[in-house]
Scaffold this active site. Structure first.
Site, mmCIF file in Angstrom:
data_model
loop_
_atom_site.group_PDB
_atom_site.id
_atom_site.type_symbol
_atom_site.label_atom_id
_atom_site.label_comp_id
_atom_site.label_asym_id
_atom_site.label_seq_id
_atom_site.Cartn_x
_atom_site.Cartn_y
_atom_site.Cartn_z
ATOM 1 N N LYS A 44 5.901 -4.440 -19.663
ATOM 2 C CA LYS A 44 5.243 -5.310 -18.392
ATOM 3 C C LYS A 44 3.860 -5.580 -18.507
ATOM 4 C CE LYS A 44 4.223 -5.985 -13.873
ATOM 5 N NZ LYS A 44 4.696 -7.303 -13.291
ATOM 6 N N CYS A 131 -1.902 -14.662 -14.882
ATOM 7 C CA CYS A 131 -2.724 -13.676 -14.504
ATOM 8 C C CYS A 131 -3.745 -14.387 -13.561
ATOM 9 C CB CYS A 131 -3.412 -13.071 -15.686
ATOM 10 S SG CYS A 131 -4.430 -14.050 -16.894
HETATM 11 C C1 LIG Z 1 1.564 -12.906 -10.524
HETATM 12 C C2 LIG Z 1 0.651 -11.952 -11.134
HETATM 13 C C3 LIG Z 1 0.774 -10.644 -10.092
HETATM 14 C C4 LIG Z 1 -0.734 -12.238 -10.927
HETATM 15 C C5 LIG Z 1 1.123 -11.424 -12.488
HETATM 16 C C6 LIG Z 1 2.138 -10.754 -12.726
HETATM 17 C C7 LIG Z 1 3.497 -11.263 -12.369
HETATM 18 C C8 LIG Z 1 4.400 -10.684 -11.217
HETATM 19 C C9 LIG Z 1 3.929 -9.577 -10.554
HETATM 20 O O1 LIG Z 1 3.547 -8.562 -11.138
HETATM 21 O O2 LIG Z 1 3.908 -9.953 -9.374
HETATM 22 N N1 LIG Z 1 5.478 -11.292 -10.956
HETATM 23 C C10 LIG Z 1 5.832 -12.548 -11.634
HETATM 24 O O3 LIG Z 1 7.148 -13.051 -11.465
HETATM 25 N N2 LIG Z 1 5.421 -12.903 -12.715
HETATM 26 C C11 LIG Z 1 4.206 -12.412 -13.015
HETATM 27 O O4 LIG Z 1 3.462 -12.692 -14.056
#
Ligand SMILES: CC(C)(C)CCc1c(C(=O)O)[nH]c(=O)[nH]c1=O
Length: 312
Positions: A44, A131
């Site tokens: 993750k 990010c």
């Molecule tokens: C959307 C962010 C929270 C900025 C990065 C982590 C992430 C998330 C998340 O942790 O919400 N969900 C996704 O589908 N893709 C991602 O890259």
């Protein structure tokens, strides 16, 4: 048939692994990935500190069955947890380890990369360009200047081969501009396309309410509904990055979509929504389905059809 492949100079016994974020936040999750029939695994996305993430419900499969929506909010154990996991990983196993980093600032990405470089481990670093950027500015992957600046700092720092996770692009000029940036960095050896399709909104007909709690119900879309956007991004970068590789992710529910991702140019293929819903047995099922497809079509290895999508 041979489902093996190479990414970033490492051999994967088969081309399938998890999409970062699914089945990979804790050691228990990662153990399930190690024990599964996947060819590899990725952690993750890590931030410098531990994060609880957003309030639930923050992930849901869509009632239509066509995908999922999530606004997890980067819940993770903090980068030192994954650094420790990487230090203890059995690199004699056949499965290479990928580490996803998603610093909340370039400074955080630098600090995390420095720590992994200092540890000098065989795992592959992947920087998540979805990010968050400076508040009020689009995510890094949609800010071309900021993306190039980040790579100017991170590529020399990482030194070894590394990858980046990309949001979906929808404009040919964006494919051109982004690829021109990536081609400036020799040790950027692969791109992973695509991250979830940003800021969708799922509304329940009966309750007349958003499905997920964070961000007024806005969240990233995954699953079958994003397959064709994923295939386009895989092929667009496959055509534009002749010295690099593409990892495909988005819309994989069976061996058929894996086959299409490889036709589009993918060297490896990740599974997100379907892994979240079905569990790690999905890798055995989909490896078998892909094998049967290749036998039916007379292909013995992935190289025979990778990137060979025909045009009319
Ligand atoms: C959307 C962010 C929270 C900025 C990065 C982590 C992430 C998330 C998340 O942790 O919400 N969900 C996704 O589908 N893709 C991602 O890259």
């Amino acid at each position: 048939v041979d489902l093996s492949t190479k990414v970033a100079g490492l051999s994967l016994p088969n081309l399938l692994f998890n999409a970062s974020g699914v089945c990979c936040q804790t050691e228990a999750d990662l153990k399930l990935m190690i024990e599964s029939e996947s060819g590899s695994l990725i952690t993750k996305s890590a931030t410098y500190e531990y994060r609880e993430g957003n309030p639930s419900p923050r992930y849901l499969p869509l009632p239509s069955g066509l995908g999922s929506i999530n606004s997890m909010g980067l819940p993770n154990e903090g980068y030192e947890y994954y650094l420790n996991f990487a230090k203890n990983y059995d690199y004699s196993s056949k499965k290479p380890l990928f580490i996803s980093l998603s610093g909340l600032s370039l400074a955080d990405n630098v600090k995390m990369c420095e720590a992994f470089v200092a540890a000098d481990l065989p795992c592959v670093l992947e920087v998540n360009f979805s990010c968050p950027n400076v508040p009020g500015k689009p995510q890094l992957g949609y800010d071309m200047e900021a993306m190039e600046n980040a790579l100017n700092v991170l590529a020399p720092l990482i030194k070894k081969p590394f990858g980046v996770k990309l949001p979906p692009y929808f404009d040919i000029a964006h494919f051109d501009t982004a690829a021109a940036i990536f081609n400036k960095f020799d040790n950027l050896v692969y791109v992973t396309c695509i991250n979830s399709v940003g800021n969708g909104l799922a509304i329940d007909f009966e309750t007349e309410s958003a499905l997920i709690k964070p961000k007024d119900g806005f969240g990233g879309l995954g699953g079958l509904m994003v397959l064709n956007t994923a295939l386009a991004n895989v092929n667009a970068f496959y055509r534009r990055l002749p010295t690099k590789q593409v990892i495909g992710v988005g819309g994989v529910t069976s061996g058929k979509e894996v086959f299409l991702h490889v036709l589009a140019g993918a060297s490896a293929v990740q599974i997100g929504t379907t892994l979240k819903e079905e569990g790690p047995t999905v890798f055995a099922r989909i490896n078998k389905e892909l094998t049967d497809i290749m036998i039916a079509k007379g292909y013995k290895s992935l190289d025979e059809f990778r990137g060979k999508v025909k045009t009319l």
